[in-house]
Design an enzyme around this catalytic site. Structure first.
Site, short mmCIF file in Angstrom:
data_model
loop_
_atom_site.label_atom_id
_atom_site.label_comp_id
_atom_site.label_asym_id
_atom_site.label_seq_id
_atom_site.Cartn_x
_atom_site.Cartn_y
_atom_site.Cartn_z
N HIS A 219 0.80 -0.87 0.20
CA HIS A 219 0.10 -0.05 -0.05
C HIS A 219 0.32 1.26 0.13
O HIS A 219 0.65 2.38 0.03
CB HIS A 219 -1.00 -0.17 0.73
CG HIS A 219 -0.81 0.61 2.35
ND1 HIS A 219 0.32 -1.08 3.48
CD2 HIS A 219 0.36 0.81 3.56
CE1 HIS A 219 0.98 0.02 4.28
NE2 HIS A 219 0.67 0.85 3.87
C1 UD1 Z 1 -1.60 5.19 6.38
C2 UD1 Z 1 -0.14 5.88 6.76
C3 UD1 Z 1 0.96 4.35 7.20
C4 UD1 Z 1 0.35 3.33 7.16
C5 UD1 Z 1 -1.08 2.74 6.64
C6 UD1 Z 1 -1.57 1.83 7.02
C7 UD1 Z 1 0.33 8.16 6.74
C8 UD1 Z 1 2.00 9.25 6.53
N1 UD1 Z 1 0.65 6.79 6.52
O1 UD1 Z 1 -1.35 5.31 5.02
O2 UD1 Z 1 2.14 4.81 7.66
O3 UD1 Z 1 1.25 1.79 6.74
O4 UD1 Z 1 -1.80 4.00 7.34
O5 UD1 Z 1 -3.10 1.65 5.86
O6 UD1 Z 1 -0.27 8.23 8.07
N2 UD1 Z 1 -9.29 5.01 3.06
C9 UD1 Z 1 -10.02 4.57 2.75
N3 UD1 Z 1 -10.19 3.77 4.14
C10 UD1 Z 1 -9.67 4.69 5.25
C11 UD1 Z 1 -8.90 5.24 5.47
C12 UD1 Z 1 -8.26 5.13 4.33
O7 UD1 Z 1 -10.84 4.15 1.75
O8 UD1 Z 1 -10.53 3.94 6.23
C13 UD1 Z 1 -8.15 5.56 1.81
C14 UD1 Z 1 -8.46 6.78 1.41
O9 UD1 Z 1 -8.76 7.03 -0.10
C15 UD1 Z 1 -7.06 7.51 1.42
C16 UD1 Z 1 -6.25 6.66 0.83
O10 UD1 Z 1 -7.21 5.26 1.62
O11 UD1 Z 1 -7.03 8.98 0.94
C17 UD1 Z 1 -5.55 7.01 1.86
O12 UD1 Z 1 -5.43 6.26 3.79
P1 UD1 Z 1 -4.61 7.64 4.52
O13 UD1 Z 1 -4.93 7.49 5.96
O14 UD1 Z 1 -4.04 8.79 3.74
O15 UD1 Z 1 -2.81 6.79 4.80
P2 UD1 Z 1 -3.02 5.43 4.04
O16 UD1 Z 1 -2.37 5.39 3.06
O17 UD1 Z 1 -4.00 4.42 4.55
#
Ligand code: UD1
Length: 380
Positions: A219
């Site tokens: 991811h």
């Molecule tokens: C975040 C952490 C990363 C961790 C990962 C585990 C940071 C910088 N990154 O990355 O270190 O390894 O979590 O998952 O904090 N989304 C959903 N549902 C959710 C949450 C997110 O659909 O409940 C999607 C959204 O499109 C969002 C994308 O995932 O924009 C990314 O989510 P985000 O929290 O920005 O970062 P992660 O890639 O999850």
């Protein structure tokens, strides 16, 4: 002299990897309830049932006392939104310390608010460094550690990393690994791999479990945000499925990138099982049963080391070198030949029975809470 009052600690969680780290800490605090009052703040960085609620349920984490509901956004938006919403919590609660875990955006945002308000910051899983500042987590780690007053580390390298950034060693304690506390406490409750696989591949599940399968997670923006990189990785993994069935629970970010780049067809193969994000107990069951884990996650590098399962890390670096020196991890980057070779070697390896790294013994949280209560009381 001021009468000794009950310590008040605010604990912060935001994203999926935080949940398994906070669980044993909350439990250890509960055992000190007469001396410590704990408030759990959830920033809402992760919010889906699959990424959030299921973990609270399976791990028995108490419901948050405060939910900030920030949701997704750019890094600036997400970090800023957490800060704006966390500040009044600190004003209202006036804690003796704020405890943050890991390296996600919520970790840094809350540490920054607390430090500027003169509230002491405690960082669990401090000192890890990949030396790769293109990783958002690396920036979060460096800055959170600079803001922290008490730092709990999981491996010896972290002490040298912190020292080289000017952080005094008397602020640092090698407490062990809270994520491994959760793993050891829940291992017996893990959902057997056969159950999870049967629900996806039906009758083939038995064969996959008996012959061995690869468990894949991916991811990181560096692996999934660039179409050429993602296509290369999916290509080599699809090819690997000829040798070894691949089970791929997909992070929502990865699923949406694969769809956006039109790469879905690459995974349309009989020996690739695609799943949504799994609960902790389902994932643990699959990890225990896997022949090899392929991942860009930090937590899985540690969990496979604790379990003795071979791990191939799809990154050029790791902030967790102990998993290589003392564990089962091997960096294979994104080079198809290195990944093929890594799989070949892993398939020849027996499961490791080597001892776990120092203090990865299921008691890290007790050590942290004991130290923290003494330290925070002294400064009250
Ligand atoms: C975040 C952490 C990363 C961790 C990962 C585990 C940071 C910088 N990154 O990355 O270190 O390894 O979590 O998952 O904090 N989304 C959903 N549902 C959710 C949450 C997110 O659909 O409940 C999607 C959204 O499109 C969002 C994308 O995932 O924009 C990314 O989510 P985000 O929290 O920005 O970062 P992660 O890639 O999850």
């Amino acid at each position: 002299m001021r009468a000794k009052t009950k310590l008040r600690i605010v604990c912060v969680v935001g994203a999926r990897p935080n949940f398994m780290k906070i669980m044993p800490i909350m439990k250890a605090f509960a055992e000190r309830a007469p001396e410590v009052e704990v408030r759990l703040v959830h920033t809402g960085q992760h919010y889906d049932v699959d990424m959030n609620d299921r973990f609270f349920g399976q791990l028995g984490i108490p419901a948050p006392d405060v939910s900030l509901e920030v949701g997704s956004g750019t890094h600036a938006q997400q970090t800023a939104e957490v800060m704006v919403r966390f500040e009044p919590v600190i004003d209202e609660c006036r804690p003796d310390a704020v405890l943050v875990v890991g390296d996600v955006n919520s970790t840094l945002a809350c540490a920054l608010v607390a430090a500027k308000k003169g509230v002491r910051v405690v960082h669990v899983e401090a000192g890890l460094r990949s030396r790769d500042r293109t990783m958002p987590e690396e920036i979060n780690r460096i800055l959170t550690d600079q803001l922290s007053d008490r730092l709990y580390i999981t491996e010896d390298d972290a002490l040298a990393n912190l020292a080289s950034e000017g952080i005094a060693s008397d602020k640092v304690m090698h407490a062990g690994n809270v994520m491994i506390d959760t793993l050891l406490a829940n291992r017996a409750r893990a959902v057997p791999a056969i159950e999870t696989l049967t629900s996806i591949v039906g009758a083939n599940a038995q064969e996959w479990v008996e012959q061995g399968f690869g468990l894949l997670t991916m991811h990181r923006p560096s692996n999934v945000d660039d179409p050429a990189v993602l296509e290369t990785l999916l290509g080599v993994l699809a090819e690997a499925s000829d040798t070894l069935p691949i089970v791929f629970p997909m992070h929502p970010r990865t699923r949406s990138k694969i769809a956006e780049f039109g790469l879905d067809r690459m995974l349309d193969r009989p020996r690739i099982a695609l799943l949504g994000p799994l609960g902790y107990l389902e994932m643990l069951g699959l990890t225990c049963a896997a022949r090899v884990v392929l991942t860009d996650s930090g937590g899985l590098q540690e969990e496979t080391t604790a379990l003795g399962v071979p791990c191939l890390t799809l990154r050029e670096n790791t902030e967790r070198p102990v998993t290589i020196h003392e564990g089962t991890n091997r960096l294979v980057g994104r080079d198809p030949e290195a990944i093929r070779e890594g799989i070949r070697i892993a398939l020849m390896q027996d499961r490791s029975t080597a001892a776990r790294p120092h203090n990865w013994d299921g008691c890290a949280s007790q050590r942290i809470v004991e130290d923290l209560v003494a330290w925070a009381s002294a400064g009250q």
